[in-house]
Design a protein around this motif. Structure first.
Motif, short mmCIF file in Angstrom:
data_model
loop_
_atom_site.label_atom_id
_atom_site.label_comp_id
_atom_site.label_asym_id
_atom_site.label_seq_id
_atom_site.Cartn_x
_atom_site.Cartn_y
_atom_site.Cartn_z
N HIS A 196 76.65 -14.46 -34.84
CA HIS A 196 76.04 -15.77 -34.53
C HIS A 196 74.52 -15.75 -34.68
O HIS A 196 73.81 -16.51 -34.02
CB HIS A 196 76.42 -16.22 -33.12
CG HIS A 196 77.90 -16.33 -32.91
ND1 HIS A 196 78.68 -17.29 -33.51
CD2 HIS A 196 78.74 -15.54 -32.17
CE1 HIS A 196 79.94 -17.14 -33.15
NE2 HIS A 196 80.02 -16.06 -32.34
N TYR A 227 73.65 -19.18 -37.18
CA TYR A 227 73.75 -20.45 -36.49
C TYR A 227 74.86 -20.33 -35.45
O TYR A 227 75.67 -19.41 -35.46
CB TYR A 227 74.07 -21.60 -37.46
CG TYR A 227 75.46 -21.52 -38.04
CD1 TYR A 227 76.54 -22.13 -37.40
CD2 TYR A 227 75.70 -20.83 -39.23
CE1 TYR A 227 77.82 -22.05 -37.92
CE2 TYR A 227 76.97 -20.75 -39.76
CZ TYR A 227 78.03 -21.36 -39.09
OH TYR A 227 79.28 -21.27 -39.61
N ASP A 228 74.87 -21.31 -34.55
CA ASP A 228 75.92 -21.37 -33.53
C ASP A 228 76.07 -22.81 -33.10
O ASP A 228 75.28 -23.68 -33.49
CB ASP A 228 75.55 -20.48 -32.34
CG ASP A 228 76.78 -20.10 -31.51
OD1 ASP A 228 77.88 -20.58 -31.85
OD2 ASP A 228 76.62 -19.32 -30.56
N ASN A 288 78.14 -13.86 -39.73
CA ASN A 288 77.77 -14.80 -38.67
C ASN A 288 78.89 -15.09 -37.68
O ASN A 288 78.61 -15.26 -36.47
CB ASN A 288 77.27 -16.11 -39.29
CG ASN A 288 76.72 -17.05 -38.25
OD1 ASN A 288 75.63 -16.81 -37.72
ND2 ASN A 288 77.46 -18.11 -37.92
N ASP A 301 83.03 -24.68 -39.34
CA ASP A 301 82.50 -23.31 -39.50
C ASP A 301 82.64 -22.83 -40.94
O ASP A 301 81.71 -22.24 -41.52
CB ASP A 301 83.25 -22.36 -38.56
CG ASP A 301 82.70 -22.42 -37.14
OD1 ASP A 301 81.54 -22.82 -36.99
OD2 ASP A 301 83.46 -22.08 -36.20
N GLY A 314 69.96 -20.20 -35.84
CA GLY A 314 69.72 -18.89 -35.30
C GLY A 314 68.53 -18.23 -36.00
O GLY A 314 68.03 -18.72 -37.02
#
Length: 659
Positions: free
Chosen positions: A133, A136-137, A129, A76, A147
């Motif tokens: 999110h 992206y996730d 984020n 992440d 995302g």
């Protein structure tokens, strides 16, 4: 447990890191860090390096995402950092293009704010984020999923790219071919890598494409070797031409300061090129303490040009540079001129000695005084007026440029319509008072300007590139006169023709001389070439070879103006002269005091012991003739006998003398 790392992805990331790191190190080693576009370029390189590292780490931990919370956290963090940096590429490239074309100087504060707002918005999307999110996730299986906010980032980046392209076309004519090619190649390569990665997600080539694009910019744009003066490390004539062209096409205002050192030419002839290069470097280093190097241009050893943009425009650009380092406040052209003159009151290193130099500063402005690059270089290449009563010439003192234009036109008319004429000044034997020879001297009579003296038109002829044509004409006229038989019938033994280092050091000079003279049925011994300037130590060997080769064909050689700054003792010892001409200043000084008499007497004794003939110039009185008779010189020349006169008058005079 065996871990499957995608080596195909890692290869692209490693290649991008290697290329970008190499570019970064090259920029640091070459010290390309002081201009705004240099800094923007380095930031882009650092972004690619940082993204390459984050992607490599992410790729390394990806196999462990399903089993390790720590790896999920690292992944992440890497993705967040990737997007934090990567969304700056397009804005930074836009900023780079603005700095490269100097369009940044026209940007106002409101434009800076508008430029920054989308960047702030993108960074907020990225940093938020972990909560939203939206960017992206990860799926339950640990797979990366885009995302909707990522597409927003692409759209905003596309807007910056669009503005970059629009700016390129807007300033298309103001950019050189290399700048156009560099920017277009970067865009093309980056967009190609982006499209390939979007269509084929498993080919992670976007970062590598960006590294290649930046490499292209470095090779085509950041490499300034052709613009940098090797001796001083500042910009050369070509760099000035490029920057002036950009300034004028963008409609920018600019002050021009020309620093001319009036006595460097004399020093070059006496101490040689190496010491002059050292002196030039010392002056450049001093100027760099007063203003950044990229404002300074070295045109030749005797002239530096400094460009100072409009204060408001410069401060607009300076605000951006302050983001990276502190810069000195912008100096005005008047303050800079005062500082330079103050420094030149002191001495400079000239080889192993210290010497004072005579500067002249000229201030001008674009577009007030000049509106084209050609006009600026006409100003730069124009010789200074002979009689100056001040060291600083302002914008209102540039009338001499009009005179330079008039002289150029007179030269063209003279070449086309016979305005040039060869005059002759006789040289007599001292004891017998018989005519020995004469010196051929070029004169220009223009129907509009009247008489134009050699010390004014000769430098202009050299700068116009016509010196070979004029020299060929003079030598041809002298040969024609000799072929007529009049000089021989009058008892003359030689006619002297002046040469300069510009002629002698040219390739094929000896062949050119012989080709001209061989076109006439004359004895080459009737021609004596006079050389005024002495040369640096590095050039003595070459000049000596030229003199030896021409003397082998029958010509004679004389050193002119012995005793002035143009000729020195080393020349007598190093070069095979037949005759030494002592300058009139030595003769006149001998009449005024004991020291002058000592210099004249010792000079004559030394030259006589070297078995060379002696001519004394500037003879104007009976007392001077009696003095030279006592000292035992061979020949005399001066106004006592005759001023330089046209050929027809000279013929009448020498025939009358013979009778």
């Amino acid at each position: 447990m065996h871990v499957n790392i995608n080596e195909f992805h890692m290869a692209f990331y490693a290649a991008a890191l290697l290329v970008s790191f190499t570019i970064f190190m090259q920029s640091i080693i070459q010290k390309r860090t002081d201009r705004a576009h240099n800094l923007a370029f380095i930031v882009m390189v650092c972004i690619v390096m940082a993204n390459s590292v984050t992607e490599m780490i992410s790729e390394f931990v990806r196999p462990y995402l399903a089993t390790s919370d720590a790896c999920v956290f690292v992944d992440d963090v890497c993705h967040i950092l990737y997007f934090v940096f990567h969304c700056l590429i397009a804005p930074m490239f836009f900023f780079y293009e603005l700095c490269l074309t100097d369009a940044i100087k026209k940007r106002k504060d409101i434009q800076v704010i508008l430029f920054s707002v989308p960047i702030i918005f993108m960074e907020l999307l990225v940093l938020s984020n972990p909560l939203t999110h939206l960017l992206y996730d990860h799926s339950p299986s640990g797979r990366f999923e885009r995302g909707p906010a990522e597409y927003v980032l692409y759209v905003i980046s596309a807007v910056y790219i669009f503005h970059t392209i629009a700016c390129i076309f807007r300033f298309w004519n103001a950019m050189t071919f290399k700048k156009r090619l560099s920017l277009i190649c970067f865009l093309g390569v980056v967009l190609l890598g982006l499209v390939v990665q979007l269509v084929y997600p498993d080919i992670r080539c976007e970062l590598f494409a960006e590294a290649l694009g930046i490499l292209g910019i470095m090779l085509l744009m950041e490499n300034e070797d052709d613009r940098i003066e090797a001796v001083t490390g500042i910009y050369n004539r070509r760099g000035l031409e490029i920057d002036l062209d950009m300034t004028i096409k963008l409609g920018l205002h600019c002050d021009i300061l020309s620093l001319r050192i009036t006595d460097v030419g004399t020093s070059l002839r006496s101490i040689g090129l190496t010491n002059i290069n050292n002196l030039t470097n010392d002056i450049a280093e001093y100027l760099k303490t007063k203003i950044q190097r990229f404002y300074i241009y070295n045109i030749d050893p005797s002239q530096f040009i400094i460009l100072l943009g409009d204060r408001e425009q410069e401060e607009n650009q300076r605000r951006y540079r302050k983001l990276f380092r502190n810069y000195e406040p912008m100096v005005s052209i008047d303050e800079l001129a005062e500082d330079i003159l103050e420094r030149f009151k002191g001495n400079w290193n000239m080889g192993k000695t210290k010497t004072s130099l005579n500067p002249v500063i000229i201030k001008a402005n674009i577009p007030e005084n000049f509106k084209t690059v050609e006009e600026v270089f006409f100003f730069i290449d124009s010789p200074l007026p002979k009689k100056l009563d001040k060291q600083v010439l302002d914008k209102d003192d540039l009338g001499y440029l009009l005179r330079r234009t008039e002289v150029e036109n007179a030269i063209h008319r003279g070449m086309a319509g016979g305005g040039f004429e060869v005059y002759y000044q006789p040289v007599y034997e001292l004891n017998s008072k018989k005519l020995y020879g004469a010196e051929a001297l070029l004169r220009l009579h223009d129907k509009e300007l009247g008489p134009v003296f050699p010390d004014e038109f000769i430098p202009v002829i050299e700068q116009m590139g016509l010196i070979d044509d004029v020299d060929n004409m003079v030598l041809g006229k002298v040969c024609e006169f000799i072929e007529s038989g009049i000089p021989t019938n009058a008892g003359m033994q030689t006619l002297n023709v002046n040469l300069s280092m510009i002629q002698c050091m040219q390739k094929g000079f000896v062949n050119r001389i012989n080709q001209i003279v061989d076109g006439y049925s004359i004895d080459k011994h009737m021609i004596t070439f006079e050389i005024t300037e002495s040369v640096g130590a590095d050039d003595y060997m070459k000049l000596g070879e030229i003199i030896t080769e021409l003397k082998g064909s029958g010509y004679q050689f004389a050193m002119d103006d012995y005793g002035t700054g143009y000729s020195n003792i080393q020349s007598i010892f190093s070069l095979d002269f037949d005759v030494v001409k002592i300058d009139k200043s030595i003769l006149w000084a001998a009449e005024k005091g004991e020291l002058g008499m000592t210099i004249l007497t010792n000079s004559i004794n030394m030259i006589r012991q070297m078995k060379k003939k002696i001519v004394v110039e500037g003879v104007e009185t009976e007392s001077q003739i009696h003095l030279l008779e006592q000292l035992g010189v061979d020949y005399q020349q001066g106004f006592y006998f005759s001023k330089p006169i046209p050929k027809e008058d000279f013929i009448r005079e020498i025939l009358g003398v013979k009778d």
